[in-house]
Motif scaffolding. Structure first.
Motif, PDB file in Angstrom:
ATOM      1  N   ALA A 162       0.825  -1.206   0.000  1.00 53.29           N
ATOM      2  CA  ALA A 162       0.000   0.000   0.000  1.00 53.29           C
ATOM      3  C   ALA A 162       0.862   1.259   0.000  1.00 53.29           C
ATOM      4  O   ALA A 162       0.581   2.228  -0.728  1.00 53.29           O
ATOM      5  CB  ALA A 162      -0.917  -0.008   1.219  1.00 53.29           C
ATOM      6  N   GLU A 163       1.931   1.247   0.778  1.00 57.71           N
ATOM      7  CA  GLU A 163       2.757   2.447   0.893  1.00 57.71           C
ATOM      8  C   GLU A 163       3.538   2.710  -0.393  1.00 57.71           C
ATOM      9  O   GLU A 163       3.649   3.858  -0.839  1.00 57.71           O
ATOM     10  CB  GLU A 163       3.708   2.299   2.077  1.00 57.71           C
ATOM     11  N   MET A 164       4.075   1.646  -1.015  1.00 59.68           N
ATOM     12  CA  MET A 164       4.823   1.855  -2.263  1.00 59.68           C
ATOM     13  C   MET A 164       3.887   2.270  -3.398  1.00 59.68           C
ATOM     14  O   MET A 164       4.278   3.042  -4.271  1.00 59.68           O
ATOM     15  CB  MET A 164       5.584   0.587  -2.644  1.00 59.68           C
ATOM     16  N   THR A 165       2.665   1.785  -3.402  1.00 66.77           N
ATOM     17  CA  THR A 165       1.701   2.222  -4.409  1.00 66.77           C
ATOM     18  C   THR A 165       1.473   3.721  -4.297  1.00 66.77           C
ATOM     19  O   THR A 165       1.489   4.454  -5.302  1.00 66.77           O
ATOM     20  CB  THR A 165       0.372   1.467  -4.247  1.00 66.77           C
ATOM     21  N   GLU A 166       1.275   4.212  -3.092  1.00 67.13           N
ATOM     22  CA  GLU A 166       1.043   5.644  -2.895  1.00 67.13           C
ATOM     23  C   GLU A 166       2.270   6.470  -3.275  1.00 67.13           C
ATOM     24  O   GLU A 166       2.150   7.537  -3.891  1.00 67.13           O
ATOM     25  CB  GLU A 166       0.658   5.906  -1.441  1.00 67.13           C
ATOM     26  N   LEU A 167       3.465   5.993  -2.937  1.00 71.93           N
ATOM     27  CA  LEU A 167       4.679   6.719  -3.295  1.00 71.93           C
ATOM     28  C   LEU A 167       4.854   6.793  -4.809  1.00 71.93           C
ATOM     29  O   LEU A 167       5.283   7.829  -5.349  1.00 71.93           O
ATOM     30  CB  LEU A 167       5.897   6.051  -2.649  1.00 71.93           C
ATOM     31  N   GLN A 168       4.530   5.717  -5.512  1.00 72.75           N
ATOM     32  CA  GLN A 168       4.628   5.743  -6.971  1.00 72.75           C
ATOM     33  C   GLN A 168       3.615   6.710  -7.568  1.00 72.75           C
ATOM     34  O   GLN A 168       3.916   7.418  -8.530  1.00 72.75           O
ATOM     35  CB  GLN A 168       4.429   4.337  -7.536  1.00 72.75           C
ATOM     36  N   ARG A 169       2.440   6.760  -7.010  1.00 72.33           N
ATOM     37  CA  ARG A 169       1.450   7.722  -7.502  1.00 72.33           C
ATOM     38  C   ARG A 169       1.937   9.149  -7.287  1.00 72.33           C
ATOM     39  O   ARG A 169       1.764  10.020  -8.150  1.00 72.33           O
ATOM     40  CB  ARG A 169       0.114   7.483  -6.814  1.00 72.33           C
ATOM     41  N   GLN A 170       2.558   9.396  -6.149  1.00 77.61           N
ATOM     42  CA  GLN A 170       3.098  10.726  -5.893  1.00 77.61           C
ATOM     43  C   GLN A 170       4.214  11.077  -6.865  1.00 77.61           C
ATOM     44  O   GLN A 170       4.381  12.251  -7.241  1.00 77.61           O
ATOM     45  CB  GLN A 170       3.624  10.803  -4.456  1.00 77.61           C
ATOM     46  N   SER A 171       4.990  10.081  -7.287  1.00 77.72           N
ATOM     47  CA  SER A 171       6.104  10.337  -8.213  1.00 77.72           C
ATOM     48  C   SER A 171       5.632  10.691  -9.611  1.00 77.72           C
ATOM     49  O   SER A 171       6.369  11.305 -10.384  1.00 77.72           O
ATOM     50  CB  SER A 171       7.015   9.110  -8.291  1.00 77.72           C
ATOM     51  N   GLY A 172       4.405  10.279  -9.973  1.00 74.54           N
ATOM     52  CA  GLY A 172       3.904  10.492 -11.316  1.00 74.54           C
ATOM     53  C   GLY A 172       4.361   9.457 -12.317  1.00 74.54           C
ATOM     54  O   GLY A 172       3.991   9.516 -13.493  1.00 74.54           O
ATOM     55  N   ASN A 173       5.143   8.461 -11.884  1.00 76.40           N
ATOM     56  CA  ASN A 173       5.651   7.440 -12.800  1.00 76.40           C
ATOM     57  C   ASN A 173       4.684   6.274 -12.981  1.00 76.40           C
ATOM     58  O   ASN A 173       4.784   5.540 -13.956  1.00 76.40           O
ATOM     59  CB  ASN A 173       6.986   6.883 -12.290  1.00 76.40           C
ATOM     60  N   SER A 174       3.763   6.083 -12.023  1.00 80.29           N
ATOM     61  CA  SER A 174       2.923   4.891 -12.076  1.00 80.29           C
ATOM     62  C   SER A 174       1.687   5.094 -11.220  1.00 80.29           C
ATOM     63  O   SER A 174       1.752   5.714 -10.144  1.00 80.29           O
ATOM     64  CB  SER A 174       3.712   3.675 -11.570  1.00 80.29           C
ATOM     65  N   GLN A 175       0.578   4.553 -11.671  1.00 76.58           N
ATOM     66  CA  GLN A 175      -0.651   4.575 -10.893  1.00 76.58           C
ATOM     67  C   GLN A 175      -0.804   3.333 -10.024  1.00 76.58           C
ATOM     68  O   GLN A 175      -1.720   3.247  -9.215  1.00 76.58           O
ATOM     69  CB  GLN A 175      -1.860   4.705 -11.827  1.00 76.58           C
ATOM     70  N   ALA A 176       0.091   2.373 -10.208  1.00 71.36           N
ATOM     71  CA  ALA A 176       0.010   1.123  -9.444  1.00 71.36           C
ATOM     72  C   ALA A 176       1.394   0.498  -9.404  1.00 71.36           C
ATOM     73  O   ALA A 176       2.302   0.912 -10.125  1.00 71.36           O
ATOM     74  CB  ALA A 176      -0.988   0.162 -10.087  1.00 71.36           C
ATOM     75  N   ILE A 177       1.558  -0.493  -8.526  1.00 72.18           N
ATOM     76  CA  ILE A 177       2.740  -1.341  -8.606  1.00 72.18           C
ATOM     77  C   ILE A 177       2.278  -2.727  -9.041  1.00 72.18           C
ATOM     78  O   ILE A 177       1.142  -3.125  -8.802  1.00 72.18           O
ATOM     79  CB  ILE A 177       3.526  -1.395  -7.287  1.00 72.18           C
ATOM     80  N   HIS A 178       3.171  -3.441  -9.711  1.00 74.03           N
ATOM     81  CA  HIS A 178       2.847  -4.741 -10.305  1.00 74.03           C
ATOM     82  C   HIS A 178       3.857  -5.780  -9.814  1.00 74.03           C
ATOM     83  O   HIS A 178       5.009  -5.469  -9.559  1.00 74.03           O
ATOM     84  CB  HIS A 178       2.894  -4.649 -11.830  1.00 74.03           C
TER      85      HIS A 178
END
Length: 289
Positions: A108-124
């Motif tokens: 959950a935390e890495m998903t939110e950090l990626q969204r903040q970065s603008g690089n990804s809307q999700a992690i896979h």
């Protein structure tokens, strides 16, 4: 769920450069030697590999458990890890209930950090690995198919990380073949060390190792090392992965005509076109065969 990392991470650096920050997992009961001694024997044997503590950066890390056994059982290795010069790698410990809350919190935390970065809307493909090693053991030079955050729980280590997308560090054809699931190894030679960024890594520290960045680890002499890695793909790294797979599959065919595929990681539009073309390429070759 709980908060795994301190706030204020430089999310714009994700998969660009390595950087350190702090985690909050030192008191997690699953990550103590006592907790691990209880949970690891309950995991499937296929999830755990172990070997001698390695001392050569050029060893094939993926085959160390096959070619450099320590002659002990898993339980003996855990019980003697401080003195037996051994290395344990645990894939997907989330199969044990003791790790499930930790896994969900990291995801959950890495998903939110990626969204903040603008690089990804999700992690896979999120995956958790544990590494337990004797004092002075090494992890040889290698690179991964994923982005990585490495968290130090116990002991110390020096972690050397190299810039990604550098063909003078990891050759382009080696990187592409590995991303296409071939058994290849990035060659190590001491001259590469001039390009390393080295981190003095201690309990409570987290290190982001960017996608495909070469790295090696030297454990400190004073204690057993316990570290936790959380691997994942992003929308961006999936695009890079598929573009590398495209390059690998066409490279030999086009080189006969004096053409070399452009390397991945330098033009997002070219990379995106290759990633989108990969399914069509695969379908055409299946039909042709």
């Amino acid at each position: 769920m709980f908060q795994c990392f301190d706030s204020g991470l430089p999310v714009g650096k994700l998969d660009r450069v390595p950087f350190t920050f702090k985690h909050r997992l030192l008191d997690h009961p699953a990550l103590t030697m006592e907790g691990l001694a209880e949970s690891l024997p309950q995991l499937s044997p296929e999830c755990i590999t172990y070997s001698k503590g390695l001392s050569d950066l050029s060893i094939n890390f993926d085959r160390a458990h096959l070619e450099h056994g320590n002659g002990l059982s898993l339980r003996e290795t855990i019980e003697t890890i401080r003195t037996s010069n051994s290395y344990i790698a645990v894939r997907d410990p989330v199969a044990h209930p003791a790790f499930r809350d930790l896994y969900e919190s990291l995801r959950a935390e890495m998903t939110e950090l990626q969204r903040q970065s603008g690089n990804s809307q999700a992690i896979h493909e999120p995956r958790m690995w544990l590494f337990i090693a004797s004092p002075n053991a090494m992890t040889p030079f290698h690179f991964d198919r994923y982005s990585n955050v490495l968290m130090q729980i116990r002991g110390s280590k020096e972690v050397a990380v190299f810039p990604n997308f550098r063909p003078d560090i990891v050759p382009v054809d080696i990187c592409e073949a590995y991303m296409d699931r071939k058994e290849v190894q990035a060659p190590w030679h001491p001259d590469l060390d001039a390009h390393a960024i080295k981190f003095d890594f201690r309990p409570g520290d987290t290190l982001h190792i960017p996608y495909t960045s070469g790295h090696y680890v030297k454990n400190g002499p004073e204690d057993v090392s316990i570290s936790l890695s959380f691997f994942f793909q992003t929308d961006e790294t999936l695009r890079w992965t598929r573009a590398m797979q495209f390059n690998h599959r066409v490279r030999k065919r086009v080189q006969r005509f004096g053409v070399t595929p452009s390397p991945v990681g330098h033009n997002r539009y070219v990379d995106g076109a290759k990633a989108r073309a990969l399914p069509l390429l695969s379908m055409m070759w299946r039909l042709a065969s």
